[in-house]
Design a protein around this motif. Structure first.
Motif, PDB file in Angstrom:
ATOM      1  N   ASP A 118       0.852  -1.194   0.000  1.00 13.46           N
ATOM      2  CA  ASP A 118       0.000   0.000   0.000  1.00 13.46           C
ATOM      3  C   ASP A 118       0.888   1.244   0.000  1.00 13.46           C
ATOM      4  O   ASP A 118       1.251   1.772   1.041  1.00 13.46           O
ATOM      5  CB  ASP A 118      -0.910  -0.010   1.225  1.00 13.46           C
ATOM      6  N   ASN A 119       1.251   1.691  -1.184  1.00 15.41           N
ATOM      7  CA  ASN A 119       2.127   2.871  -1.293  1.00 15.41           C
ATOM      8  C   ASN A 119       1.460   4.023  -2.027  1.00 15.41           C
ATOM      9  O   ASN A 119       2.123   4.964  -2.483  1.00 15.41           O
ATOM     10  CB  ASN A 119       3.431   2.480  -2.017  1.00 15.41           C
ATOM     11  N   GLY A 120       0.133   3.939  -2.179  1.00 10.42           N
ATOM     12  CA  GLY A 120      -0.597   5.026  -2.818  1.00 10.42           C
ATOM     13  C   GLY A 120      -0.565   5.013  -4.333  1.00 10.42           C
ATOM     14  O   GLY A 120      -1.060   5.947  -4.971  1.00 10.42           O
ATOM     15  N   SER A 121      -0.027   3.961  -4.942  1.00  8.79           N
ATOM     16  CA  SER A 121       0.076   3.913  -6.400  1.00  8.79           C
ATOM     17  C   SER A 121      -1.254   3.593  -7.066  1.00  8.79           C
ATOM     18  O   SER A 121      -1.449   3.858  -8.255  1.00  8.79           O
ATOM     19  CB  SER A 121       1.099   2.856  -6.817  1.00  8.79           C
ATOM     20  N   GLY A 122      -2.171   2.998  -6.304  1.00  8.33           N
ATOM     21  CA  GLY A 122      -3.465   2.641  -6.866  1.00  8.33           C
ATOM     22  C   GLY A 122      -3.468   1.321  -7.604  1.00  8.33           C
ATOM     23  O   GLY A 122      -4.508   0.904  -8.129  1.00  8.33           O
ATOM     24  N   VAL A 123      -2.332   0.650  -7.663  1.00  9.68           N
ATOM     25  CA  VAL A 123      -2.235  -0.643  -8.348  1.00  9.68           C
ATOM     26  C   VAL A 123      -2.525  -1.774  -7.369  1.00  9.68           C
ATOM     27  O   VAL A 123      -1.922  -1.854  -6.295  1.00  9.68           O
ATOM     28  CB  VAL A 123      -0.839  -0.837  -8.974  1.00  9.68           C
ATOM     29  N   ASP A 124      -3.485  -2.627  -7.735  1.00  8.33           N
ATOM     30  CA  ASP A 124      -3.690  -3.862  -6.975  1.00  8.33           C
ATOM     31  C   ASP A 124      -3.914  -4.994  -7.967  1.00  8.33           C
ATOM     32  O   ASP A 124      -3.766  -4.805  -9.180  1.00  8.33           O
ATOM     33  CB  ASP A 124      -4.828  -3.731  -5.954  1.00  8.33           C
ATOM     34  N   LEU A 125      -4.287  -6.152  -7.471  1.00  5.11           N
ATOM     35  CA  LEU A 125      -4.365  -7.326  -8.331  1.00  5.11           C
ATOM     36  C   LEU A 125      -5.607  -7.348  -9.219  1.00  5.11           C
ATOM     37  O   LEU A 125      -5.740  -8.214 -10.077  1.00  5.11           O
ATOM     38  CB  LEU A 125      -4.298  -8.595  -7.477  1.00  5.11           C
TER      39      LEU A 125
ATOM     40  N   GLU B 250      -6.552  -7.088 -19.318  1.00 15.50           N
ATOM     41  CA  GLU B 250      -6.529  -8.269 -18.448  1.00 15.50           C
ATOM     42  C   GLU B 250      -6.222  -7.858 -17.018  1.00 15.50           C
ATOM     43  O   GLU B 250      -5.387  -6.992 -16.780  1.00 15.50           O
ATOM     44  CB  GLU B 250      -5.448  -9.256 -18.920  1.00 15.50           C
ATOM     45  N   GLU B 251      -6.922  -8.489 -16.063  1.00 21.54           N
ATOM     46  CA  GLU B 251      -6.622  -8.222 -14.655  1.00 21.54           C
ATOM     47  C   GLU B 251      -5.240  -8.767 -14.308  1.00 21.54           C
ATOM     48  O   GLU B 251      -4.821  -9.807 -14.826  1.00 21.54           O
ATOM     49  CB  GLU B 251      -7.671  -8.857 -13.738  1.00 21.54           C
ATOM     50  N   LEU B 252      -4.569  -8.070 -13.390  1.00 24.41           N
ATOM     51  CA  LEU B 252      -3.220  -8.469 -12.989  1.00 24.41           C
ATOM     52  C   LEU B 252      -3.217  -9.886 -12.408  1.00 24.41           C
ATOM     53  O   LEU B 252      -2.270 -10.651 -12.633  1.00 24.41           O
ATOM     54  CB  LEU B 252      -2.659  -7.473 -11.971  1.00 24.41           C
TER      55      LEU B 252
ATOM     56  N   ILE C  10      -0.719 -12.868 -13.841  1.00 28.63           N
ATOM     57  CA  ILE C  10       0.212 -13.635 -13.007  1.00 28.63           C
ATOM     58  C   ILE C  10      -0.136 -15.119 -13.043  1.00 28.63           C
ATOM     59  O   ILE C  10       0.740 -15.986 -13.146  1.00 28.63           O
ATOM     60  CB  ILE C  10       0.210 -13.095 -11.557  1.00 28.63           C
ATOM     61  N   ASP C  11      -1.422 -15.423 -12.966  1.00 24.31           N
ATOM     62  CA  ASP C  11      -1.869 -16.819 -12.998  1.00 24.31           C
ATOM     63  C   ASP C  11      -1.452 -17.485 -14.305  1.00 24.31           C
ATOM     64  O   ASP C  11      -0.958 -18.633 -14.313  1.00 24.31           O
ATOM     65  CB  ASP C  11      -3.386 -16.871 -12.834  1.00 24.31           C
ATOM     66  N   ASP C  12      -1.608 -16.785 -15.420  1.00 21.53           N
ATOM     67  CA  ASP C  12      -1.201 -17.338 -16.718  1.00 21.53           C
ATOM     68  C   ASP C  12       0.309 -17.546 -16.770  1.00 21.53           C
ATOM     69  O   ASP C  12       0.793 -18.543 -17.324  1.00 21.53           O
ATOM     70  CB  ASP C  12      -1.632 -16.405 -17.850  1.00 21.53           C
TER      71      ASP C  12
ATOM     72  N   GLY D 290      -6.825 -16.055  -3.024  1.00 22.81           N
ATOM     73  CA  GLY D 290      -6.706 -14.872  -3.858  1.00 22.81           C
ATOM     74  C   GLY D 290      -7.633 -13.758  -3.429  1.00 22.81           C
ATOM     75  O   GLY D 290      -8.764 -14.006  -2.999  1.00 22.81           O
ATOM     76  N   SER D 291      -7.134 -12.518  -3.515  1.00 18.84           N
ATOM     77  CA  SER D 291      -7.938 -11.327  -3.253  1.00 18.84           C
ATOM     78  C   SER D 291      -7.332 -10.194  -4.063  1.00 18.84           C
ATOM     79  O   SER D 291      -6.401 -10.406  -4.849  1.00 18.84           O
ATOM     80  CB  SER D 291      -7.941 -10.982  -1.754  1.00 18.84           C
ATOM     81  N   GLU D 292      -7.829  -8.983  -3.869  1.00 23.24           N
ATOM     82  CA  GLU D 292      -7.272  -7.861  -4.628  1.00 23.24           C
ATOM     83  C   GLU D 292      -5.861  -7.489  -4.182  1.00 23.24           C
ATOM     84  O   GLU D 292      -5.137  -6.791  -4.889  1.00 23.24           O
ATOM     85  CB  GLU D 292      -8.185  -6.630  -4.525  1.00 23.24           C
TER      86      GLU D 292
END
Length: 316
Positions: free
Chosen positions: A218-225, A232-234, A238-240, A256-258
């Motif tokens: 959680d660094n404020g970048s707004g990027v999650d899974l 495509e979702e992250l 990664i799963d692929d 798995g979660s966000e």
């Protein structure tokens, strides 16, 4: 006709011998079992972020107990007689500054405590495929003595037991502990070594088992899974990647979660395409390279022992 038969026989013999010579065997390391170390006072205590942790001190056990040194040396000899490559525990502990290594890993950058146990450090330095835990006790009946033993072989990456044997030798007038141990163990060695080889053969064919966690910082970048890249979702990216880079697509996405993914029972090849030995860090680094270069996602990989990687998304 006889000459042709002899030539054919020789060619067959050479082929069989060549095939047997090419069979790769796992590298082993024999250590005293925790139970033996506890009973004989060879445990150290650490304060890991308020939690008291007890770990075996192998170096002190080998230096102070001739019994420990002698029985490990005897098992090393028996395994060597079966043509298994060995990493000697005494040599490994001498070649590394154990105390400094322990201090270095006691606190991680994030203050999360032990990232590697002292045994993990020894495993990493030894680079053994299988660690054999040896436990023994001496029984006395009048002038005769016997030894009760157990051997538990564990995969160095997963700590799962892959082979084992135990028993008690016939009482003997011999006073030499290594002789008593050899007499007790010798009848179990063929079955034990066959189990070891079967596990290694499985690794050669189906890959070595490792695990990986993916965590979002959680660094404020707004990027999650759940963030999308190229539609495509992250998580799916990664799963692929894990599927494409595991042997025979063998793995399990168990949680798995966000912000968190947990991959277990991942099978990775023992060797890279260039023939270089593969390990968890090298394998997970390829994922980090892909995410960094293709999707411009800052990330890094941390290692927890030999068999577990933690990929941190959003932090380098």
């Amino acid at each position: 006709m006889k000459k042709k038969f002899i030539i054919t026989l020789l060619i067959t013999f050479v082929c069989v011998f060549s095939t047997q010579a090419q069979v790769k065997k796992p590298t082993l390391m024999v250590i005293p079992a925790d139970n033996w170390c506890v009973k004989n006072g060879y445990m150290d205590t650490f304060n890991d972020q308020g939690t008291i942790v007890k770990v075996p001190n192998y170096k002190r056990a080998l230096q102070n107990s001739s019994e420990c040194y002698n029985v490990i040396t005897k098992i090393n000899t028996l395994m060597s007689d079966h043509s298994f490559p060995l990493k000697d525990l005494s040599a490994v502990t001498k070649s590394m500054e154990t105390n400094q290594a322990m201090d270095a890993v006691t606190i991680t950058k994030s203050g999360s405590g032990l990232s590697e146990s002292p045994l993990d450090i020894i495993k990493r330095n030894a680079n053994a495929d299988i660690v054999i835990e040896l436990n023994w006790s001496v029984n006395t009946t009048g002038p005769k003595r016997s030894i009760t033993f157990s051997l538990a072989a564990k995969d160095a990456y997963t700590d799962k037991q892959v082979a084992g044997c135990q028993g008690t030798g016939t009482p003997s007038f011999s006073s030499e502990l290594p002789v008593l141990l050899e007499e007790a163990v010798i009848g179990s060695m063929d079955n034990f070594t066959n189990q070891l080889q079967a596990h290694f053969d499985d690794m050669m064919e189906n890959g070595r088992e490792v695990s990986m966690e993916v965590k979002v910082v959680d660094n404020g970048s707004g990027v999650d899974l759940t963030s999308e890249f190229d539609g495509e979702e992250l998580t799916d990216i990664i799963d692929d990647w894990v599927s494409d880079n595991s042997v025979k697509h063998r793995y399990n996405l168990s949680q798995g979660s966000e912000n968190f993914l947990k991959f277990e029972q991942i099978r990775i090849a023992l060797y890279q395409a260039n023939g270089r030995p593969n390990d968890t860090r090298r394998w997970a680094r390829e994922l980090v390279k892909t995410l960094s270069s293709k999707y411009k996602i800052p990330c890094r990989v941390d290692i927890r022992g030999l068999g577990k990687a933690v990929v941190m998304i959003g932090e380098k």
